[in-house]
Design a protein around this motif. Structure first.
Motif, PDB file in Angstrom:
ATOM      1  N   ALA A 243      29.924  95.292 -30.963  1.00 24.37           N
ATOM      2  CA  ALA A 243      28.546  94.856 -31.855  1.00 24.37           C
ATOM      3  C   ALA A 243      27.539  96.696 -32.044  1.00 24.37           C
ATOM      4  O   ALA A 243      27.303  96.584 -33.403  1.00 24.37           O
ATOM      5  CB  ALA A 243      27.564  94.117 -31.308  1.00 24.37           C
ATOM      6  N   PRO A 268      30.011  89.948 -26.609  1.00 22.66           N
ATOM      7  CA  PRO A 268      29.040  89.916 -27.932  1.00 22.66           C
ATOM      8  C   PRO A 268      28.324  88.951 -28.308  1.00 22.66           C
ATOM      9  O   PRO A 268      29.751  87.898 -28.521  1.00 22.66           O
ATOM     10  CB  PRO A 268      30.063  90.991 -28.939  1.00 22.66           C
ATOM     11  CG  PRO A 268      31.330  90.947 -28.949  1.00 22.66           C
ATOM     12  CD  PRO A 268      31.346  90.282 -27.489  1.00 22.66           C
ATOM     13  N   TRP A 279      20.012  93.446 -37.102  1.00 28.37           N
ATOM     14  CA  TRP A 279      21.016  92.110 -37.506  1.00 28.37           C
ATOM     15  C   TRP A 279      19.773  91.702 -38.132  1.00 28.37           C
ATOM     16  O   TRP A 279      18.196  91.397 -37.952  1.00 28.37           O
ATOM     17  CB  TRP A 279      21.024  91.571 -36.030  1.00 28.37           C
ATOM     18  CG  TRP A 279      21.439  92.720 -34.609  1.00 28.37           C
ATOM     19  CD1 TRP A 279      21.072  92.718 -33.732  1.00 28.37           C
ATOM     20  CD2 TRP A 279      22.892  91.607 -34.897  1.00 28.37           C
ATOM     21  NE1 TRP A 279      22.376  92.370 -32.779  1.00 28.37           N
ATOM     22  CE2 TRP A 279      23.532  92.456 -33.810  1.00 28.37           C
ATOM     23  CE3 TRP A 279      24.265  91.258 -35.713  1.00 28.37           C
ATOM     24  CZ2 TRP A 279      24.619  92.103 -33.520  1.00 28.37           C
ATOM     25  CZ3 TRP A 279      25.033  91.212 -35.462  1.00 28.37           C
ATOM     26  CH2 TRP A 279      25.547  91.420 -34.190  1.00 28.37           C
TER      27      TRP A 279
END
Length: 319
Positions: A243, A268, A279
């Protein structure tokens, strides 16, 4: 009754304007989870969904393959109900074949894979059902699977792009195979692959591609708006870094990245990363099968002038 006629009129108007099928146009007017009507998006916005799903590792287990595929179809329906135009699944969404299960020297020693053991007929049948559902829902589906090749050639580890008409539109074969994959299991792919949905262009990445920034820089040169990255390592060390790596690629190249991973509380979680590395949407970290939905806006990415500057600079310094 009047409301129903009005809905039909709005759907037909959108279909006439955009060239979409009636089913695809209808998706834009389905209720959101809050109960409100979907906004009538233009092609400057694209709603996509990313899934985290259960991954099984035995390609000889017909019931397991069917179970994984049934979960995929359930999540496809959830994505469509949320108004997504595209849904993206992890590496191994139907099966992530174990190097031990298929090993000719197994089950305790890794050796050349005996792919004749795989339940190919079941795998083909389930992929066909997933493709058909894409057409029924009017949604694009990107899903990983093993791509069979005539013996004695090894198969590819692949990402299939299934269109909103239920057809196979593209296929990407993993290029950066791990030592085990390339020594005993798969043949590597040879080229990047892109495809477009409603004017948005996506690149495809799979497996160990996640650890190679060159893959993502190459897609920037191909003018993509985003990359769909499907990843599963079977619990090996290094999975926790993916990630972080992928968020860096999104920021460095100023495009969207969808990261699809297994439903696993120890690893993740899946999500969509924006062009600045943050995000935009995340699946629950509890490791349960789920989808996350994000709206992509082209204006959030770098403009042509900024991209040209980056390319000239990279060329000048030799990268």
């Amino acid at each position: 009754m009047t409301a129903h006629r009005n809905l039909k009129r709005r759907v037909r108007a959108r279909a006439a304007k955009t060239g979409e099928s009636y089913v695809a146009a209808l998706r834009h007017f389905r209720p959101t989870p809050t109960g409100d009507d979907m906004p009538d998006h233009t092609h400057t916005t694209l709603r996509i969904a990313v899934a985290q799903s259960t991954v099984r590792d035995d390609p000889t287990d017909a019931d397991g393959l069917r179970g994984s595929a049934a979960e995929v179809r359930r999540l496809m329906k959830e994505a469509a109900e949320a108004g997504a135009r595209l849904v993206h699944f992890t590496e191994g969404a139907i099966c992530f074949p174990s190097k031990f299960v298929l090993s000719e020297l197994g089950p305790d020693q890794v050796g050349p894979s005996d792919w004749s053991r795989a339940a190919w007929a079941v795998l083909d049948e389930e992929l066909d059902r997933i493709a058909a559902l894409s057409g029924e829902l009017g949604i694009w589906t990107v899903i990983a699977s093993v791509h069979r090749r005539p013996a004695p050639a090894r198969p590819h580890n692949s990402l299939y792009v299934l269109s909103d008409e239920g057809r196979a539109a593209a296929r990407y074969d993993e290029r950066t195979l791990s030592n085990t994959k390339i020594s005993y299991m798969y043949s590597p792919g040879s080229r990047p692959v892109t495809f477009a949905v409603d004017g948005y262009r996506f690149g495809l990445a799979l497996g160990m591609d996640a650890h190679f920034p060159e893959v993502f820089t190459e897609y920037e040169r191909l003018d993509v708006d985003g990359v769909l990255m499907s990843y599963e390592t079977g619990g090996l060390p290094g999975r926790e870094t993916v990630a972080t790596e992928v968020r860096g690629y999104a920021a460095a190249n100023s495009y969207w990245i969808s990261l699809a991973v297994p439903a696993d509380p120890s690893g993740p979680h899946a999500g969509v990363i924006g062009p600045r590395g943050a995000w935009a949407a995340e699946c629950p970290p509890d490791g349960q099968p789920a989808v996350a939905v994000a709206d992509l806006h082209r204006e959030d990415t770098l403009g042509p002038l900024a991209r040209d500057w980056r390319r000239r600079t990279r060329s000048r310094i030799g990268v």
